[in-house]
Design a protein around this motif. Structure first.
Motif, PDB file in Angstrom:
ATOM      1  N   LYS A  91       5.605  15.258  -3.311  1.00 16.73           N
ATOM      2  CA  LYS A  91       6.919  16.095  -2.794  1.00 16.73           C
ATOM      3  C   LYS A  91       6.642  15.900  -1.289  1.00 16.73           C
ATOM      4  CE  LYS A  91       7.404  19.515  -6.283  1.00 16.73           C
ATOM      5  NZ  LYS A  91       7.525  20.746  -6.927  1.00 16.73           N
ATOM      6  N   THR A  92       5.496  15.631  -0.592  1.00 18.26           N
ATOM      7  CA  THR A  92       5.311  15.588   0.932  1.00 18.26           C
ATOM      8  C   THR A  92       4.163  14.674   1.270  1.00 18.26           C
ATOM      9  OG1 THR A  92       5.187  16.724   2.691  1.00 18.26           O
ATOM     10  CG2 THR A  92       4.097  17.847   0.696  1.00 18.26           C
ATOM     11  N   LEU A  93       4.425  14.160   2.438  1.00 18.88           N
ATOM     12  CA  LEU A  93       3.242  13.239   3.014  1.00 18.88           C
ATOM     13  C   LEU A  93       1.998  14.186   3.448  1.00 18.88           C
ATOM     14  CD1 LEU A  93       4.692  10.265   4.386  1.00 18.88           C
ATOM     15  CD2 LEU A  93       3.757  10.211   2.177  1.00 18.88           C
ATOM     16  N   ARG A  94       2.125  15.432   3.533  1.00 16.61           N
ATOM     17  CA  ARG A  94       1.396  16.009   4.409  1.00 16.61           C
ATOM     18  C   ARG A  94      -0.199  16.112   3.781  1.00 16.61           C
ATOM     19  NH1 ARG A  94       4.352  21.449   6.746  1.00 16.61           N
ATOM     20  NH2 ARG A  94       5.786  20.357   8.104  1.00 16.61           N
ATOM     21  N   PRO A  95      -0.243  16.482   2.390  1.00 11.96           N
ATOM     22  CA  PRO A  95      -1.652  16.504   1.850  1.00 11.96           C
ATOM     23  C   PRO A  95      -2.304  15.048   1.825  1.00 11.96           C
ATOM     24  CG  PRO A  95      -0.016  17.048   0.392  1.00 11.96           C
ATOM     25  CD  PRO A  95       0.781  17.090   1.519  1.00 11.96           C
ATOM     26  N   ILE A  96      -1.380  14.138   1.739  1.00  7.64           N
ATOM     27  CA  ILE A  96      -1.892  12.977   1.544  1.00  7.64           C
ATOM     28  C   ILE A  96      -2.587  12.254   3.216  1.00  7.64           C
ATOM     29  CG2 ILE A  96      -1.292  10.286   1.068  1.00  7.64           C
ATOM     30  CD1 ILE A  96       0.967  11.687  -0.570  1.00  7.64           C
ATOM     31  N   ILE A  97      -1.684  12.825   4.120  1.00  3.86           N
ATOM     32  CA  ILE A  97      -2.139  12.540   5.589  1.00  3.86           C
ATOM     33  C   ILE A  97      -3.521  13.164   5.637  1.00  3.86           C
ATOM     34  CG2 ILE A  97      -1.709  12.730   7.567  1.00  3.86           C
ATOM     35  CD1 ILE A  97       1.235  12.198   7.083  1.00  3.86           C
ATOM     36  N   LYS A  98      -3.681  14.541   5.270  1.00  2.00           N
ATOM     37  CA  LYS A  98      -4.807  15.242   5.441  1.00  2.00           C
ATOM     38  C   LYS A  98      -5.942  14.488   4.772  1.00  2.00           C
ATOM     39  CE  LYS A  98      -6.819  19.724   4.794  1.00  2.00           C
ATOM     40  NZ  LYS A  98      -6.401  21.151   4.203  1.00  2.00           N
ATOM     41  N   SER A  99      -5.621  14.045   3.421  1.00  6.39           N
ATOM     42  CA  SER A  99      -6.887  13.169   2.605  1.00  6.39           C
ATOM     43  C   SER A  99      -7.405  12.190   3.481  1.00  6.39           C
ATOM     44  CB  SER A  99      -6.131  12.804   1.279  1.00  6.39           C
ATOM     45  OG  SER A  99      -7.000  11.808   0.547  1.00  6.39           O
ATOM     46  N   LEU A 100      -6.523  11.363   3.962  1.00  4.23           N
ATOM     47  CA  LEU A 100      -6.889  10.219   4.550  1.00  4.23           C
ATOM     48  C   LEU A 100      -7.649  10.578   5.902  1.00  4.23           C
ATOM     49  CD1 LEU A 100      -3.652   7.917   4.085  1.00  4.23           C
ATOM     50  CD2 LEU A 100      -5.983   7.553   2.896  1.00  4.23           C
ATOM     51  N   ARG A 101      -7.182  11.505   6.586  1.00  5.53           N
ATOM     52  CA  ARG A 101      -7.754  11.791   7.984  1.00  5.53           C
ATOM     53  C   ARG A 101      -9.152  12.712   7.767  1.00  5.53           C
ATOM     54  NH1 ARG A 101      -2.591  13.980  11.256  1.00  5.53           N
ATOM     55  NH2 ARG A 101      -1.678  11.898  12.010  1.00  5.53           N
ATOM     56  N   ASN A 102      -9.521  13.023   6.249  1.00  6.35           N
ATOM     57  CA  ASN A 102     -10.713  13.361   6.037  1.00  6.35           C
ATOM     58  C   ASN A 102     -11.641  12.383   5.624  1.00  6.35           C
ATOM     59  OD1 ASN A 102     -10.334  16.239   6.863  1.00  6.35           O
ATOM     60  ND2 ASN A 102      -9.602  16.764   4.748  1.00  6.35           N
ATOM     61  N   ASN A 103     -11.101  11.345   5.474  1.00  8.33           N
ATOM     62  CA  ASN A 103     -11.962   9.871   5.294  1.00  8.33           C
ATOM     63  C   ASN A 103     -12.092  10.051   3.568  1.00  8.33           C
ATOM     64  OD1 ASN A 103     -12.841   7.373   6.016  1.00  8.33           O
ATOM     65  ND2 ASN A 103     -15.206   8.464   5.860  1.00  8.33           N
ATOM     66  N   HIS A 104     -10.990  10.240   2.868  1.00 10.08           N
ATOM     67  CA  HIS A 104     -10.920  10.158   1.584  1.00 10.08           C
ATOM     68  C   HIS A 104     -10.487   8.655   1.195  1.00 10.08           C
ATOM     69  CE1 HIS A 104     -11.292  14.688   0.553  1.00 10.08           C
ATOM     70  NE2 HIS A 104     -12.219  14.250   1.265  1.00 10.08           N
ATOM     71  N   VAL A 105     -10.599   8.310  -0.001  1.00  8.11           N
ATOM     72  CA  VAL A 105      -9.926   7.324  -0.871  1.00  8.11           C
ATOM     73  C   VAL A 105      -8.662   7.886  -1.635  1.00  8.11           C
ATOM     74  CG1 VAL A 105      -9.802   5.534  -2.325  1.00  8.11           C
ATOM     75  CG2 VAL A 105     -11.829   6.057  -1.072  1.00  8.11           C
ATOM     76  N   PHE A 106      -7.474   7.380  -1.144  1.00 11.59           N
ATOM     77  CA  PHE A 106      -6.182   8.069  -1.701  1.00 11.59           C
ATOM     78  C   PHE A 106      -5.639   6.865  -2.597  1.00 11.59           C
ATOM     79  CE2 PHE A 106      -1.676   8.110  -1.320  1.00 11.59           C
ATOM     80  CZ  PHE A 106      -1.207   9.215  -2.235  1.00 11.59           C
ATOM     81  N   TRP A 107      -5.629   6.975  -3.730  1.00 10.79           N
ATOM     82  CA  TRP A 107      -4.889   6.093  -4.760  1.00 10.79           C
ATOM     83  C   TRP A 107      -3.687   6.392  -5.296  1.00 10.79           C
ATOM     84  CZ3 TRP A 107      -6.912   5.894 -10.441  1.00 10.79           C
ATOM     85  CH2 TRP A 107      -6.122   4.960 -11.158  1.00 10.79           C
ATOM     86  N   TYR A 108      -2.572   5.386  -5.155  1.00 12.02           N
ATOM     87  CA  TYR A 108      -1.162   5.686  -5.411  1.00 12.02           C
ATOM     88  C   TYR A 108      -0.611   4.495  -6.128  1.00 12.02           C
ATOM     89  CZ  TYR A 108       1.815   3.609  -2.019  1.00 12.02           C
ATOM     90  OH  TYR A 108       2.436   2.790  -1.031  1.00 12.02           O
ATOM     91  N   PRO A 109       0.212   4.599  -7.425  1.00 13.55           N
ATOM     92  CA  PRO A 109       0.783   3.311  -7.678  1.00 13.55           C
ATOM     93  C   PRO A 109       2.011   3.118  -6.816  1.00 13.55           C
ATOM     94  CG  PRO A 109       1.376   5.039  -9.044  1.00 13.55           C
ATOM     95  CD  PRO A 109       0.414   5.391  -8.038  1.00 13.55           C
ATOM     96  N   ALA A 110       2.338   1.784  -6.344  1.00 15.16           N
ATOM     97  CA  ALA A 110       3.581   1.364  -5.559  1.00 15.16           C
ATOM     98  C   ALA A 110       4.272   0.315  -6.317  1.00 15.16           C
ATOM     99  CB  ALA A 110       2.850   0.701  -4.283  1.00 15.16           C
ATOM    100  N   ASP A 111       4.438   0.376  -7.607  1.00 14.96           N
ATOM    101  CA  ASP A 111       5.121  -0.858  -8.125  1.00 14.96           C
ATOM    102  C   ASP A 111       6.360  -0.308  -9.099  1.00 14.96           C
ATOM    103  OD1 ASP A 111       3.410   0.652  -9.851  1.00 14.96           O
ATOM    104  OD2 ASP A 111       3.607  -0.945 -11.389  1.00 14.96           O
ATOM    105  N   GLN A 112       6.890   1.025  -9.052  1.00 16.17           N
ATOM    106  CA  GLN A 112       8.013   1.159  -9.810  1.00 16.17           C
ATOM    107  C   GLN A 112       9.084   1.460  -8.734  1.00 16.17           C
ATOM    108  OE1 GLN A 112       6.859   4.451 -12.387  1.00 16.17           O
ATOM    109  NE2 GLN A 112       6.855   3.209 -13.932  1.00 16.17           N
ATOM    110  N   ASP A 113      10.130   1.375  -9.403  1.00 20.28           N
ATOM    111  CA  ASP A 113      11.460   1.381  -8.645  1.00 20.28           C
ATOM    112  C   ASP A 113      12.084   2.876  -8.705  1.00 20.28           C
ATOM    113  OD1 ASP A 113      14.183   1.260  -7.693  1.00 20.28           O
ATOM    114  OD2 ASP A 113      14.484  -0.853  -8.881  1.00 20.28           O
ATOM    115  N   TYR A 114      11.972   3.482  -7.444  1.00 23.41           N
ATOM    116  CA  TYR A 114      12.412   4.818  -7.440  1.00 23.41           C
ATOM    117  C   TYR A 114      13.896   4.836  -6.500  1.00 23.41           C
ATOM    118  CZ  TYR A 114       7.952   6.374  -8.863  1.00 23.41           C
ATOM    119  OH  TYR A 114       6.790   6.678  -9.552  1.00 23.41           O
TER     120      TYR A 114
END
Length: 307
Positions: free
Chosen positions: A182-205
């Motif tokens: 729903k929002t990028l905020r928790p994802i940005i926080k994850s990356l800034r905490n030096n985590h690996v963030f995995w998401y699928p980028a292949d579907q048509d939304y």
């Protein structure tokens, strides 16, 4: 979730509309206890049923295969179609293994390529964007990946609330975090905490937040999330592939770094699609061609699917 809400949720799942879901989950739970050769035979039968009874899914898969593999003969594309439906059925059984198989059963069945490069990227302290795709081994691949590297994942709720609960509980057991789309905020926080963030980028939304870039020679509406996250966090970008080795209960995971990373969004997104194509080509039938990958068309182009 508090105990009262949890009990209410369990009671709601006793509603008759969930009885077939309970039955399906129960059958799946029993199937994964069978020998692997028996599981493959069941998948072959289910794949045959999909081909003959699920006309819409068959036509979508056929259209995708015809568009993406024009150099293959009609007979080769038909063979790939049959294999794809079998792999989708076997992928459902593999999802059952992701849900319920013991760690002991899953230990030693995975071969990981590129792990050292991923670990080196984490030493830079800016996190890793791990771009995946909808392979038939989606959930089992995730659980096997997490054996070697903690990972935060993007979670999109399933329409069937009972199946959604089983799916979410399974992913929460092996994922470091499950993050909403729903929002990028928790994802940005994850990356800034030096985590690996995995998401699928292949579907048509749809066209919103998407760029038209090539995917198997077709112009495909592709999310520009990778470029946005890269711009906001300066994280490293890797592309993920996970596949079963033919008919063995044995798997391989490949991670490939995007290096150097292009500055403009379109070039970056196109390069990600190129790397995803390479991963899909390793075992093309183990990709979910049953989804309408090209449903959104550039202005002036007609709809591609017959259904």
């Amino acid at each position: 979730m508090n105990k009262k809400k949890s009990n209410l949720l369990r009671f709601a799942f006793l509603h008759p509309k969930y009885w077939f879901t309970w039955l399906g989950l129960g059958i799946l739970r029993l199937i994964i206890l069978l020998p692997w050769c028996a599981q493959r035979k069941i998948a072959a039968f289910v794949g045959w049923l999909i081909y003959h009874l699920a006309k819409r899914r068959r036509l979508i898969a056929k259209t995708n295969i015809d568009l993406c593999f024009p150099d293959r003969s009609p007979a080769q594309r038909e063979q790939l179609l049959h294999q794809t439906l079998y792999e989708n059925a076997l992928g459902l059984i593999e999802t059952g293994h992701a849900f319920w198989s013991s760690e002991r059963r899953l230990t030693g069945i995975c071969h990981f390529y590129g792990l050292s490069a991923l670990q080196n990227a984490l030493k830079r302290g800016r996190g890793v964007i791990l771009v995946g795709a909808h392979y038939t081994t989606l959930d089992l691949g995730g659980r096997l990946f997490a054996q070697s590297c903690p990972v935060d994942i993007l979670y999109r709720p399933h329409k069937n609330k009972l199946f959604d609960q089983v799916l979410l509980q399974s992913r929460e057991r092996w994922a470091n975090q499950t993050l909403t789309n729903k929002t990028l905020r928790p994802i940005i926080k994850s990356l800034r905490n030096n985590h690996v963030f995995w998401y699928p980028a292949d579907q048509d939304y749809g066209p919103q937040h998407a760029i038209f870039v090539p995917f198997f020679q077709q112009q495909a509406a592709t999310l520009n999330t990778t470029a946005r996250l890269k711009s906001l966090t300066q994280a490293s970008v890797f592309v993920l592939g996970h596949h079963r080795r033919d008919d063995r209960f044995e798997y391989e995971i490949h991670v490939t770094e995007l290096n150097p990373i292009p500055e403009d969004d379109r070039t970056l997104t196109a390069m990600v699609n190129q790397l995803l194509e390479r991963e899909i080509q390793r075992f093309p039938a183990q990709y979910m061609w049953v989804h309408r990958r090209f449903k959104t068309r550039p202005p002036g182009e007609s709809y591609l699917y017959p259904c």
